[in-house]
Scaffold this motif. Structure first.
Motif: not given
Length: 119
Positions: A18-35
């Motif tokens: 996705l980075l090669k497609q031009g998107l920018q990373a914000i967060e990986r494996n964002a956990h919360c109490r709902l998933g």
């Protein structure tokens, strides 16, 4: 290799792709109490919640098909919760993408389902 490691590897490959497609990373494996949201990316003005799926066989459906209605609802609830905890994100339009890997080969490019479902 166990299933958890296969999933982590797929998430890393998806993020790099996705980075090669031009998107920018914000967060990986964002956990919360709902998933958990596998990846949160920025695509221009849009905030993108990405679910990464991998299947070595299509015996029980493919990778994208595994993101059924229940999984979609869980992702939507988790995204809403994360948006409420990060008000600066709530101003951005959002979408849900699915990155699907089919087969055993790590060199196989993913199938990208942009805007795969809407809340």
């Amino acid at each position: 290799m166990d299933r958890n490691q296969i999933g982590k590897d797929a998430e890393q490959r998806a993020e790099l792709w996705l980075l090669k497609q031009g998107l920018q990373a914000i967060e990986r494996n964002a956990h919360c109490r709902l998933g958990e949201i596998d990846l949160i990316m920025q695509d221009g003005e849009q905030l993108v919640f990405v679910e990464v799926r991998t299947r070595s066989h299509r015996d029980h459906g493919g990778a994208a098909e595994s993101v059924d209605w229940r999984k979609q609802q869980k992702l939507i609830r988790a995204a809403r919760y994360l948006l409420s905890r990060n008000p600066h994100w709530s101003l951005s339009p959002c979408r849900f993408d699915v990155i699907a890997y089919e087969g055993d080969s790590e060199s196989t490019p993913p199938i990208w389902y942009k805007d795969a479902f809407r809340p």
